[in-house]
Design a protein around this motif. Structure first.
Motif, PDB file in Angstrom:
ATOM      1  N   THR A 142       0.830  -1.207   0.000  1.00  0.00           N
ATOM      2  CA  THR A 142       0.000   0.000   0.000  1.00  0.00           C
ATOM      3  C   THR A 142       0.861   1.253   0.000  1.00  0.00           C
ATOM      4  OG1 THR A 142      -1.742  -1.191   1.175  1.00  0.00           O
ATOM      5  CG2 THR A 142      -1.829   1.222   1.222  1.00  0.00           C
ATOM      6  N   LEU A 143       1.897   1.281   0.810  1.00  0.00           N
ATOM      7  CA  LEU A 143       2.780   2.448   0.869  1.00  0.00           C
ATOM      8  C   LEU A 143       3.514   2.656  -0.449  1.00  0.00           C
ATOM      9  CD1 LEU A 143       4.286   2.124   4.456  1.00  0.00           C
ATOM     10  CD2 LEU A 143       2.639   3.821   3.640  1.00  0.00           C
ATOM     11  N   LEU A 144       3.991   1.574  -1.063  1.00  0.00           N
ATOM     12  CA  LEU A 144       4.694   1.695  -2.343  1.00  0.00           C
ATOM     13  C   LEU A 144       3.753   2.217  -3.427  1.00  0.00           C
ATOM     14  CD1 LEU A 144       6.947  -1.481  -2.379  1.00  0.00           C
ATOM     15  CD2 LEU A 144       7.673   0.909  -2.206  1.00  0.00           C
ATOM     16  N   ALA A 145       2.527   1.765  -3.440  1.00  0.00           N
ATOM     17  CA  ALA A 145       1.566   2.230  -4.439  1.00  0.00           C
ATOM     18  C   ALA A 145       1.235   3.703  -4.243  1.00  0.00           C
ATOM     19  CB  ALA A 145       0.292   1.396  -4.371  1.00  0.00           C
ATOM     20  N   ALA A 146       1.272   4.189  -3.013  1.00  0.00           N
ATOM     21  CA  ALA A 146       0.939   5.578  -2.727  1.00  0.00           C
ATOM     22  C   ALA A 146       2.096   6.532  -2.985  1.00  0.00           C
ATOM     23  CB  ALA A 146       0.482   5.711  -1.274  1.00  0.00           C
ATOM     24  N   MET A 147       3.325   6.010  -3.103  1.00  0.00           N
ATOM     25  CA  MET A 147       4.487   6.869  -3.325  1.00  0.00           C
ATOM     26  C   MET A 147       4.435   7.465  -4.724  1.00  0.00           C
ATOM     27  SD  MET A 147       7.552   4.661  -1.606  1.00  0.00           S
ATOM     28  CE  MET A 147       8.800   5.803  -2.142  1.00  0.00           C
ATOM     29  N   PRO A 148       4.822   8.718  -4.880  1.00  0.00           N
ATOM     30  CA  PRO A 148       4.840   9.307  -6.209  1.00  0.00           C
ATOM     31  C   PRO A 148       5.952   8.694  -7.062  1.00  0.00           C
ATOM     32  CG  PRO A 148       5.821  10.797  -4.624  1.00  0.00           C
ATOM     33  CD  PRO A 148       5.257   9.636  -3.843  1.00  0.00           C
ATOM     34  N   ALA A 149       5.766   8.770  -8.379  1.00  0.00           N
ATOM     35  CA  ALA A 149       6.799   8.276  -9.285  1.00  0.00           C
ATOM     36  C   ALA A 149       8.061   9.112  -9.100  1.00  0.00           C
ATOM     37  CB  ALA A 149       6.304   8.377 -10.721  1.00  0.00           C
ATOM     38  N   LEU A 150       9.188   8.513  -9.378  1.00  0.00           N
ATOM     39  CA  LEU A 150      10.444   9.243  -9.289  1.00  0.00           C
ATOM     40  C   LEU A 150      10.391  10.442 -10.234  1.00  0.00           C
ATOM     41  CD1 LEU A 150      12.870   6.215  -9.345  1.00  0.00           C
ATOM     42  CD2 LEU A 150      12.086   7.502  -7.364  1.00  0.00           C
TER      43      LEU A 150
END
Length: 151
Positions: A22-30
């Motif tokens: 869930t946290l990885l999916a919520a992170m913005p793209a580089l």
């Protein structure tokens, strides 16, 4: 007989894995900053209009650019700053709006009336380049392009 001890160990691991996903999916793209220097304007009149395109089907359609920037010209050079751009493939198209135009105007045989330029500075002898010829890659690192106007 069911091994309840093994289940109790796996359940927290599943929760931690779910939380991490869930946290990885919520992170913005580089993102990386994109700056474009446009050179060889024939005068300091007007501005340079820069468009950033993220898709080939909207390429060179000024009103469909992902981002658009207008920059003043000083000593035949302008600087368009697109800020942080998500990682991916893009292309940049620019033109010299000497008289405040918002779109490129075309003359005889479809030749642009204003100076134009594209990322990678491809030849325009036989018309405007396709998206692939102007394609650039944006990652985490800053990208500084130089585009030469052609009249």
């Amino acid at each position: 007989m069911r091994d309840t001890n093994a289940w109790s160990i796996r359940r927290p691991a599943l929760r931690v894995g779910g939380i991490a996903a869930t946290l990885l999916a919520a992170m913005p793209a580089l993102c990386g900053p994109l700056s474009v220097s446009v050179t060889h304007a024939r005068s300091d009149a007007g501005s340079i209009r820069c468009g950033l395109f993220d898709r080939s089907d909207t390429w060179r359609q000024e009103d469909r650019a992902m981002r658009a920037v207008a920059a003043p010209i000083h000593n035949a050079t302008a600087h368009c700053d697109f800020g942080e751009v998500p990682e991916g493939d893009y292309a940049v198209a620019v033109f010299h709006a000497e008289h405040g135009e918002t779109q490129i105007e075309y003359g005889f045989l479809g030749k642009p009336k204003q100076g134009v330029g594209f990322s990678n500075n491809p030849s325009i002898a036989f018309g405007a380049p396709d998206f692939e010829a102007a394609r650039i890659r944006i990652g985490r690192e800053p990208v500084n392009l130089e585009i030469t106007l052609k009249y």
